[in-house]
Design a protein around this motif. Structure first.
Motif, PDB file in Angstrom:
ATOM      1  N   CYS B  92      19.437  31.150  12.268  1.00 16.84           N
ATOM      2  CA  CYS B  92      18.961  32.115  11.273  1.00 16.84           C
ATOM      3  C   CYS B  92      18.256  33.330  11.885  1.00 16.84           C
ATOM      4  O   CYS B  92      17.217  33.200  12.547  1.00 16.84           O
ATOM      5  CB  CYS B  92      17.994  31.382  10.337  1.00 16.84           C
ATOM      6  N   CYS B 132      17.840  25.530   3.424  1.00 19.11           N
ATOM      7  CA  CYS B 132      18.366  25.218   4.769  1.00 19.11           C
ATOM      8  C   CYS B 132      17.315  24.491   5.583  1.00 19.11           C
ATOM      9  O   CYS B 132      16.165  24.412   5.181  1.00 19.11           O
ATOM     10  CB  CYS B 132      18.728  26.505   5.484  1.00 19.11           C
ATOM     11  N   CYS B 360      23.788  32.689   9.088  1.00 21.60           N
ATOM     12  CA  CYS B 360      23.362  31.938   7.896  1.00 21.60           C
ATOM     13  C   CYS B 360      24.538  31.227   7.251  1.00 21.60           C
ATOM     14  O   CYS B 360      25.095  31.703   6.263  1.00 21.60           O
ATOM     15  CB  CYS B 360      22.656  32.821   6.879  1.00 21.60           C
ATOM     16  N   ASN B 362      24.350  28.773   5.497  1.00 22.05           N
ATOM     17  CA  ASN B 362      23.918  28.258   4.201  1.00 22.05           C
ATOM     18  C   ASN B 362      24.220  29.197   3.049  1.00 22.05           C
ATOM     19  O   ASN B 362      24.439  28.776   1.933  1.00 22.05           O
ATOM     20  CB  ASN B 362      22.416  27.981   4.248  1.00 22.05           C
TER      21      ASN B 362
HETATM   22  S1  SF4 Z   1      19.070  30.331   3.966  1.00 17.84           S
HETATM   23 FE1  SF4 Z   1      19.921  31.461   5.706  1.00 17.84          FE
HETATM   24  S2  SF4 Z   1      18.757  33.328   5.868  1.00 17.84           S
HETATM   25 FE2  SF4 Z   1      17.620  31.944   4.538  1.00 17.84          FE
HETATM   26  S3  SF4 Z   1      16.191  30.965   5.929  1.00 17.84           S
HETATM   27 FE3  SF4 Z   1      17.983  29.642   5.786  1.00 17.84          FE
HETATM   28  S4  SF4 Z   1      19.353  30.254   7.475  1.00 17.84           S
HETATM   29 FE4  SF4 Z   1      17.789  31.844   7.188  1.00 17.84          FE
END
Ligand code: SF4
Lengths: 263, 418
Positions: B92, B132, B360, B362
């Motif tokens: 991330c 996540c 990301c 997720n």
């Molecule tokens: S959802 Fe994606 S952008 Fe948001 S904290 Fe988790 S990995 Fe990072």
């Protein structure tokens, strides 16, 4: 620009990251002139010189130009162009002109490659470009040729001589270079390594999307290395369609847009 | 069609109210951090904010800070600092940019809000893994660094249907974090304050939902790119009256626009849906790119992620458990597909853009064939662009531009224009 003597010509210019291509067509879609030059560092200049030579070949001059459409990476740098279209649209149009049926186009260019799918009416169903990576593009071969100490022009001939192709496993150009070095160290034949490089290019491209029944291959890399087409045919188990000037399909498509939009 | 021409994007007046809201929010946090008079909790963007409000905490959201690092384009230079410490460039880029900024002792807050020198210091950190696992690692790092406690809720993933088992488990976890949070707060959870926060969150969510739904009008009064900024109060102001006030004004303005038939962009011809994170450092570029092609990105999964319709003040823990487990990001692909399909129909979209954000997974929904499946069921074409939320090293503007232009050409040629 005004036309003279009833001659109305349509120009398609494809300013690619590595080569600039121009074609001259008449209103009946006859290809009268063409030219390919390195794009260099001045896209405007490259496109001007391309146009001049293509017009010369067509026995015409700028006064005959009815409309110009530019495409490719440097499409906005063509000062004399009336309109721009993306290379995706132009390749699709150019290929469908030669093969009017449902097709999957594989275009392998200097910096990028594309897969474009068209239905039987020529409508675009979708397209994909390579991601931020040189795998499967001409840049990969350009990077490898000095490492093997062979000119780019010799690659096609050499690849055809291979009897025991080297398999390269990596996605990445840098990792592939390491694999190539390892094969050189092990004393593998250059021809076998070159065929391995070719195989890597077409593998990467063919992995981008599924291929329909009719496959068309285009692009400068295909134009200069027709053996790539043979290898791809072997992989997919059927013959592949290649237009007369595979490097020019983008420019042809642009010229076809010029004809269409002028009416 | 792709000739350069002047691009008209109509700004919303409510953006000013939003700016004031965000300034007040950060100044209040800064004052508390400096004086130590009010406790500060750091919370994930879809974490249990309402419980924290019930104990009088001010809440700071590191993800919003990371988004600012992205939109100010500070992130790309900061990410490598965290990479050098062992946080991979593949994880991330909110996490890596934020930790990088902390290590370098820089923050966009200092550039935007005069008098603020640094991010507020946490007294406690609270995460929910509903989005996540990265947030857990992120918050744990800060907990060690500041030597403060961290508490968290571990949420189920890939949930097809939210069942009583999920609700029981998550609400119990929420109840379990109360005690450690009370210990830090030095006071008890006030059930009335808590319930009030849940009620306010729900109202905020309803208003935000209506604002987003206003985009269904033709032409749409809203763009996704504006939405990513306008959603600030829905994230950081959940559980407060002030957030509600901002959205009432926004909704009024959007309704006026709809009544006047005024679109956010000039000559809206194509209506698009965006799935995935925004590319924060390219918001303006992307909004001009689409608007210049007479395409408006009118709806998104991302902006809709702060709608919590299940919240119910009469049943605060359980309804929070439901609201925070019902989220799109937590759900199974089958649910997600249906969700997007419904949105495409509701907003009458001509196409869908998937942003495959490298760091990301997720929030990236096009990696397991969903784009192809949805294209088949809806007949609505899609385009995937490769990029990232914060790490600008992972994108090619030229490729994005060509892809988007080619996609709009495709819509045009296939006669999908409105
Ligand atoms: S959802 Fe994606 S952008 Fe948001 S904290 Fe988790 S990995 Fe990072």
């Amino acid at each position: 620009m005004k036309t003279q003597e009833g001659k109305r010509l349509y120009i398609g210019v494809d300013v690619g990251a590595s080569r600039t291509k121009a074609v001259v067509m008449d209103a009946h879609k006859n290809l009268l002139g063409r030219e390919v030059r390195p794009s260099g560092t001045d896209f405007g200049e490259a496109s001007r010189r391309c146009l001049a030579n293509a017009l010369h070949m067509a026995g015409a001059d700028e006064s005959h130009i009815a409309r110009t459409v530019s495409t490719g990476y440097g499409r906005k740098n063509v000062a004399y162009s009336d309109d721009t279209r993306t290379e995706i649209g132009c390749h699709a149009k150019g290929c469908y002109f030669y093969f009017p049926k449902a097709i999957t186009i594989i275009d392998i260019g200097g910096q990028d490659n594309k897969i474009i799918k068209l239905d039987e009416a020529g409508r675009r169903l979708g397209f994909k470009m390579n991601r931020k990576c040189a795998a499967g593009t001409g840049a990969f071969l350009e990077e490898m040729s000095p490492r093997l100490d062979i000119p780019l022009e010799d690659m096609d001939r050499l690849a055809r001589q291979s009897e025991d192709m080297v398999k390269l496993g990596s996605f990445c150009t840098v990792f592939s270079a390491t694999e190539v070095l390892q094969n050189i160290r092990q004393g593998r034949k250059v021809a076998d390594i070159v065929k391995g490089l070719f195989f890597s290019v077409i593998k990467r491209v063919s992995e981008m999307d599924s291929l329909s029944e009719n496959v068309v291959m285009t692009g400068g890399v295909v134009a200069h290395n027709p053996f790539l087409v043979r290898m791809m045919e072997e992989i997919i188990g059927r013959s592949i369609l290649v237009p007369d000037y595979p490097q020019l399909t983008g420019a042809v498509g642009a010229a076809l847009y010029a004809i269409e939009n002028s009416s | 069609m792709s000739e350069e021409k002047k691009v008209i994007i109509r700004r919303l007046n409510a953006a000013k109210d939003l700016g004031k809201f965000m300034a007040d929010y950060y100044y209040e946090l800064d004052a508390a951090s400096k004086s130590g008079k009010q406790k500060i909790a750091w919370c994930t963007s879809v974490g249990p904010a309402e419980i924290l409000r019930g104990m009088g905490y001010l809440i700071y959201f590191p993800e919003t800070h990371s988004a600012m690092l992205g939109s100010t384009r500070m992130a790309t230079d900061l990410i490598p600092k965290a990479n050098a410490m062992g946080y991979s460039p593949e994880i991330c880029s909110y996490l890596t940019a934020d930790i990088g900024a902390f290590l370098e002792n820089v923050t966009p807050l200092a550039n935007i809000f005069k008098g603020i020198e640094s991010i507020p210091r946490p007294d406690v950190l609270v995460y929910n893994t509903n989005q996540c696992r990265d947030v857990q690692d992120w918050f744990n790092w800060y907990a060690k660094r500041f030597n403060v406690p961290v508490v968290g809720i571990e949420t189920y993933r890939n949930v097809p249907e939210v069942t009583p088992v999920h609700i029981t488990s998550i609400s119990r976890q929420m109840e379990n974090i109360v005690q450690p949070l009370e210990d830090v707060a030095g006071r008890k959870l006030d059930m009335d304050e808590f319930k009030n926060a849940v009620a306010l969150s729900r109202e905020c969510s309803n208003l935000w939902d209506k604002c987003l739904a206003a985009a269904a009008a033709r032409p749409s009064p809203l763009t996704f790119f504006d939405g990513t900024t306008l959603m600030g109060p829905a994230v950081v102001g959940r559980g407060t009256q002030k957030a509600i006030d901002v959205y009432q004004l926004l909704l009024e303005e959007l309704n006026e626009r709809v009544a006047a038939g005024e679109g956010a962009i000039e000559d809206e011809r194509y209506r698009l849906y965006w799935d995935g994170m925004p590319v924060w450092g390219r918001l303006s570029m992307h909004s001009k790119l689409f608007a210049g092609l007479q395409a408006n990105v009118i709806a998104s999964t991302y902006c809709s992620s702060w709608i919590f319709s299940a919240l119910d003040a009469g049943n605060p823990f359980e309804s929070m458990a439901r609201a925070y487990t019902e989220l799109f990001i937590v759900r199974s692909d089958a649910y997600k597909e249906k969700y997007i399909q419904d949105k495409l129909a509701f907003f009458q979209c001509d196409g869908i853009i998937y942003h495959d954000a490298k760091t990301c997974p997720n929030n990236t929904n096009c990696r397991y064939g969903m784009a192809q499946r949805l294209e088949k069921t809806t007949g609505i074409p899609s385009l995937t662009i490769h990029g990232d939320l914060n790490d600008l090293r992972l994108l090619s503007d030229e490729q994005t531009k060509t892809n988007v232009e080619a996609f709009i050409e495709q819509l045009e040629e296939n006669g999908k224009a409105a």
